[in-house]
Design a protein around this motif. Structure first.
Motif, short mmCIF file in Angstrom:
data_model
loop_
_atom_site.label_atom_id
_atom_site.label_comp_id
_atom_site.label_asym_id
_atom_site.label_seq_id
_atom_site.Cartn_x
_atom_site.Cartn_y
_atom_site.Cartn_z
N PRO A 1 -1.62 7.03 8.66
CA PRO A 1 -0.22 6.60 8.85
C PRO A 1 0.75 7.34 7.96
N GLU A 2 1.94 7.50 8.47
CA GLU A 2 3.08 7.97 7.68
C GLU A 2 3.90 6.73 7.32
N VAL A 3 4.10 6.50 6.02
CA VAL A 3 4.66 5.24 5.53
C VAL A 3 6.06 5.47 4.98
N TYR A 4 6.95 4.53 5.32
CA TYR A 4 8.25 4.47 4.66
C TYR A 4 8.65 3.00 4.56
N ILE A 5 9.45 2.67 3.55
CA ILE A 5 9.81 1.29 3.23
C ILE A 5 11.26 1.05 3.64
N SER A 6 11.47 -0.05 4.35
CA SER A 6 12.80 -0.40 4.84
C SER A 6 13.25 -1.71 4.21
N PRO A 7 14.40 -1.74 3.50
CA PRO A 7 14.91 -3.00 2.94
C PRO A 7 15.70 -3.77 3.99
N ASP A 8 15.74 -5.11 3.83
CA ASP A 8 16.52 -5.91 4.78
C ASP A 8 18.01 -5.88 4.46
N GLU A 9 18.37 -5.52 3.23
CA GLU A 9 19.78 -5.38 2.85
C GLU A 9 19.95 -4.03 2.17
N MET A 10 21.07 -3.36 2.48
CA MET A 10 21.31 -2.05 1.89
C MET A 10 21.68 -2.16 0.42
#
Length: 541
Positions: A237-246
């Motif tokens: 997998p290629e992983v990246y992290i996404s926050p719910d608030e900027m």
């Protein structure tokens, strides 16, 4: 060795000359002979339909005839000679004979003869070529997915073509070159089987890319027969992290989601913090890391590991918690003797910004209890500004008297108590001093804290609040008036009912009651005792 005599040699030469002259004469005659039949070669695919036509320029009432490759007569003029339902008469005239062959088979290929029975008999030949239609290509060698970086060999095979078909490979929309075609003849059949191989080194970007094998053949239009199969590539997998608030803000909830793109999709997630342990007020649930309440101590670099069985992917996110825009003010920490400036709308923690930004402040804002907020209007250019108004305190007795007068205007007004400090100014009060050239000030009394400002325009208009208070008093007065009116109506109805039912009842039993010692004797003595009981009547006064 014996040589022929001179007369014999002369005879042979003469015979050869006659034959050569006849051949030349016949060829000249055939070129210009109007009775010579004319045909054309035809090409047809297996299962198709072909038409054979034979024509002559002139007719001498001789019939035309079509024969098959085995010299069997098919049609003689309009007469059918061979019982084959696939062969039908198309047209028959003295100068033309055409027939059709449907559902053509490979065995129908060969030379067909058209003849006209004249003296001598004249003939013409037509060659029918039958094309073997290739079957749909089949792709093999890719039954299971391939890992990223491995090599795969695919084979495309097509059968039943005549002449041999040509195979082509495509990766997506781009044509790729494979190995040369391998042609194999079919035993006891005029068709061929063709195969072609393609070797590819796959990568993660090739996942779901279609691989196509197409057949080129004279019996097919371009793209008529092709097979397609998508590549299936396994890759980590290629992983990246996404926050719910900027923008993470201190004191709020916050979460990070670990997104891994791989084949297969990752199922195992592990969260770590580079510079320390995961905070106690955070919770890792699979791909989501949740913070119940952000704190600046949560700042740091958070790492997510995603595993799909093929490999692991790593993603990082740097968390920077931002301070809250407004810190709460503790009322206990305020000094009651301090004075707060209201020069700007943002300088007061007590009044909202909409309250401080109004351009037309009211005259008086009455708070709860004995507190009063007194605002002065901003003077117009033609009117000098009034003097500052000092904060005024209304005692509870005066406030209650005012409320009673508002609800019951018919009640007499109560005179103020001698000890009341709320009294109108006497006529002898000296006039106010001349207006000051400074900007009118405002006095605000809140919880014992007096606040002054030089700009009254920063205070909001409290007309809406005064109007709301007046509306509440009007509603209360209306409800009280309705209740009083209902009570009065009930009293009137009850009084009329009691008056109408008040009176004296006089019956015959009352006669003689003055002289009778008891009630029974009075009833017996009343107009002859029981004899007059049926004539008893009651009177209502």
């Amino acid at each position: 060795m014996a040589f022929p005599s001179a007369p014999s040699a002369l005879w042979i030469v003469s015979l050869l000359t006659v034959l050569f002259t006849a051949v030349v004469h016949s060829s000249i005659v055939n070129d210009d002979d109007p009775l010579q039949p004319v045909t054309s070669d035809e090409t047809v695919s297996v299962g198709g339909k072909v038409t054979l036509t034979c024509r002559v320029a002139e007719s001498d009432n001789s019939s035309l005839q079509w024969s098959n490759t085995a010299q069997q007569t098919l049609y003689f003029g309009e007469k059918r000679a061979l019982r084959d339902n696939r062969i039908q008469l198309n047209r028959s005239t003295p100068t033309e004979l055409s027939i059709t062959i449907s559902e053509v088979q490979l065995s129908d290929e060969g030379e067909y003869t058209c003849s006209i029975f004249t003296m001598p008999v004249r003939t013409a030949r037509a060659t029918v070529t039958v094309l073997g239609v290739p079957g749909k290509p089949q792709i093999s060698g890719f039954e299971n997915p391939v890992r990223d970086g491995e090599t795969v060999t695919l084979t495309c095979t097509s059968t039943g073509s005549k002449p041999p078909a040509r195979l082509r490979w495509f990766k997506g929309r781009e044509e790729v070159e494979g190995r040369p075609d391998v042609v194999e003849s079919v035993p006891d059949d005029p068709t061929y089987n063709v195969s072609r191989e393609l070797t590819l080194e796959v990568s993660a970007s090739d996942d779901n890319v279609p691989i196509t094998c197409a057949v080129d053949h004279p019996s097919l239009a371009p793209g008529d027969k092709r097979s397609e199969q998508p590549l299936r590539v396994l890759y980590p997998p290629e992983v990246y992290i996404s926050p719910d608030e900027m923008m993470p803000i201190e004191g709020q909830k916050f979460s990070l989601r670990c997104l891994g793109k791989g084949n297969p999709e990752p199922a195992d997630y592990v969260w770590e913090r580079k510079d320390g342990e995961i905070p106690l007020l955070s919770k890792a649930d699979g791909a989501v890391l949740s913070f119940l309440m952000l704190n600046k101590s949560d700042n740091g670099v958070y790492v997510c590991y995603a595993d799909n069985g093929i490999g692991k992917g790593v993603g990082e996110y740097t968390l920077q918690v931002q301070a809250s825009d407004m810190d709460p003010i503790d009322p206990d920490s305020l000094d009651p003797s301090s004075s707060l400036s209201l020069d700007s709308p943002t300088s007061s923690p007590f009044l909202p910004s909409t309250f401080l930004s109004s351009s037309s402040p009211p005259d008086i804002f009455q708070g709860s209890g004995s507190e009063i907020i007194d605002f002065t209007h901003t003077p117009s250019p033609d009117t000098p500004p009034p003097s500052p108004v000092a904060p005024t305190t209304i005692p509870p007795s005066a406030a209650s008297t005012t409320l009673s007068n508002a609800l019951f205007p018919d009640l007499p007004e109560s005179s103020p108590s001698p000890t009341s400090s709320f009294a109108p100014p006497s006529p002898a009060t000296p006039p106010p001093p001349p207006p000051s050239p400074l900007t009118p000030s405002v006095s605000v009394q809140l919880n014992g804290v007096n606040t002054f400002t030089d700009d009254a325009r920063n205070l909001t208009d409290t007309t809406a609040m005064s109007a709301s208070s007046g509306v509440d008093h009007a509603v209360i007065g209306g409800v009280v008036a309705v209740i009083v009116f209902i009570l009065l109506c009930l009293l009137i109805v009850l009084g009329r009912y009691l008056i109408r039912h008040k009176g004296t009842y006089l019956t015959h039993e009352a006669k003689g009651s003055d002289d009778a010692p008891d009630a029974d004797t009075a009833i017996i003595n009343a107009e002859g005792g029981h004899s007059g009981a049926e004539d008893k009547k009651e009177y209502f006064i």
